[in-house]
Design a protein around this motif. Structure first.
Motif, PDB file in Angstrom:
ATOM      1  N   GLU A 109      18.235  33.978  -8.301  1.00 43.49           N
ATOM      2  CA  GLU A 109      17.509  35.435  -8.490  1.00 43.49           C
ATOM      3  C   GLU A 109      17.012  35.109  -9.790  1.00 43.49           C
ATOM      4  N   ILE A 110      15.507  35.509  -9.902  1.00 49.62           N
ATOM      5  CA  ILE A 110      14.742  35.294 -11.154  1.00 49.62           C
ATOM      6  C   ILE A 110      14.110  36.479 -11.410  1.00 49.62           C
ATOM      7  N   HIS A 111      14.434  37.031 -12.653  1.00 45.56           N
ATOM      8  CA  HIS A 111      13.597  38.398 -12.928  1.00 45.56           C
ATOM      9  C   HIS A 111      12.639  37.894 -14.037  1.00 45.56           C
ATOM     10  N   LEU A 112      11.408  37.512 -13.456  1.00 48.50           N
ATOM     11  CA  LEU A 112      10.432  36.927 -14.150  1.00 48.50           C
ATOM     12  C   LEU A 112       9.447  37.762 -14.841  1.00 48.50           C
ATOM     13  N   VAL A 113       9.580  37.632 -16.364  1.00 44.83           N
ATOM     14  CA  VAL A 113       8.997  38.757 -17.145  1.00 44.83           C
ATOM     15  C   VAL A 113       7.568  38.069 -17.796  1.00 44.83           C
ATOM     16  N   ILE A 141      14.756  20.221  -4.836  1.00 45.87           N
ATOM     17  CA  ILE A 141      15.788  21.339  -4.195  1.00 45.87           C
ATOM     18  C   ILE A 141      14.748  22.326  -3.294  1.00 45.87           C
ATOM     19  N   GLN A 142      14.967  22.377  -2.132  1.00 45.95           N
ATOM     20  CA  GLN A 142      14.109  23.446  -1.577  1.00 45.95           C
ATOM     21  C   GLN A 142      14.695  24.689  -1.428  1.00 45.95           C
ATOM     22  N   LEU A 143      13.798  25.645  -1.499  1.00 46.80           N
ATOM     23  CA  LEU A 143      13.888  27.239  -1.606  1.00 46.80           C
ATOM     24  C   LEU A 143      13.250  27.961  -0.647  1.00 46.80           C
ATOM     25  N   GLU A 144      13.847  29.100  -0.112  1.00 52.38           N
ATOM     26  CA  GLU A 144      13.358  29.910   0.848  1.00 52.38           C
ATOM     27  C   GLU A 144      13.147  31.274   0.264  1.00 52.38           C
ATOM     28  N   ILE A 145      12.069  31.938   0.099  1.00 54.24           N
ATOM     29  CA  ILE A 145      11.913  33.107  -0.497  1.00 54.24           C
ATOM     30  C   ILE A 145      12.613  34.173   0.469  1.00 54.24           C
ATOM     31  N   ILE A 146      13.329  34.882  -0.186  1.00 50.13           N
ATOM     32  CA  ILE A 146      14.182  35.874   0.732  1.00 50.13           C
ATOM     33  C   ILE A 146      13.320  37.453   0.107  1.00 50.13           C
ATOM     34  N   ASP A 147      13.149  37.530  -1.042  1.00 48.96           N
ATOM     35  CA  ASP A 147      12.696  38.873  -1.340  1.00 48.96           C
ATOM     36  C   ASP A 147      11.760  38.776  -2.764  1.00 48.96           C
ATOM     37  N   VAL A 148      10.784  39.473  -2.794  1.00 49.49           N
ATOM     38  CA  VAL A 148      10.011  39.873  -3.771  1.00 49.49           C
ATOM     39  C   VAL A 148       9.637  41.332  -4.391  1.00 49.49           C
ATOM     40  N   THR A 149      10.241  41.630  -5.518  1.00 47.34           N
ATOM     41  CA  THR A 149       9.996  42.965  -5.823  1.00 47.34           C
ATOM     42  C   THR A 149       9.348  42.950  -7.191  1.00 47.34           C
TER      43      THR A 149
END
Length: 196
Positions: A146-150, A169-177
């Motif tokens: 989880e990254i809180h991108l400022v 390292i493969q990542l799958e997007i779960i959520d973007v708020t």
């Protein structure tokens, strides 16, 4: 079974602290703005949801040393008093009385095993610091990031995604708020380098 989540706030250019860290400013000069998102409605909701299912926390020694003056004996979860497992080479001699911290001197796997036992079916949160996050990610021990991108460019400070080895390292997007002060990103980490 508990889920392991690495959670941190980060500048747009990839720093989790600004430059010139000190005891008075552990996030560096101006680095506290990385946590401003916690004060808006969306940020408070994200924190509340995360806290509801939080069973235990893992932190590195630098994070502990920088934060214990503000945490006190309750640790980062305040009155909830979730157990904190601090990965370190040596336990400090002076710790708050009746504190929630356990100092783990035999590695990240041991800290994770203890945190999972304490958390039960709840989430284990690996707090940013960069070093501890890098170790857990590189070892394949994180289920989600989880990254809180400022929206700030620091230009220098502590980079987050270094020292992870040469493998993708493969990542799958779960959520973007989105909120006024940050974009909150959740990723699932694929196992064994498989495509998500």
């Amino acid at each position: 079974m508990s889920k392991v989540v690495f959670d941190t706030s980060m500048s747009l250019d990839g720093f989790i602290t600004a430059a010139n860290q000190s005891q008075e400013e552990p996030l560096g000069e101006g680095g506290q703005q990385l946590h401003a998102w916690m004060e808006d409605d969306t940020g408070r909701q994200i924190l509340e949801e995360a806290g509801t299912n939080l069973g235990a926390v893992i932190a590195g020694r630098k994070t502990y040393d920088d934060s214990v003056p503000w945490w006190g004996s309750d640790g980062p979860t305040g009155p909830a008093r979730r157990p904190v497992f601090v990965v370190t080479h040596e336990a400090p001699s002076d710790v708050p009385a009746d504190g929630v911290c356990t100092f783990v001197t035999d590695g990240i796997e041991s800290a994770l095993e203890q945190a999972k036992a304490a958390a039960g079916d709840q989430t284990v949160s690996v707090m940013g610091g960069a070093s501890i996050g890098q170790q857990y990610i590189a070892a394949g021990l994180v289920d989600e990031i989880e990254i809180h991108l400022v929206p700030v460019l620091f230009g220098s400070g502590t980079r987050m995604f270094e020292n992870l080895g040469d493998e993708h390292i493969q990542l799958e997007i779960i959520d973007v708020t989105e909120s006024a002060s940050a974009i909150h990103l959740r990723f699932r980490v694929s196992l064994n380098g498989d495509e998500p």
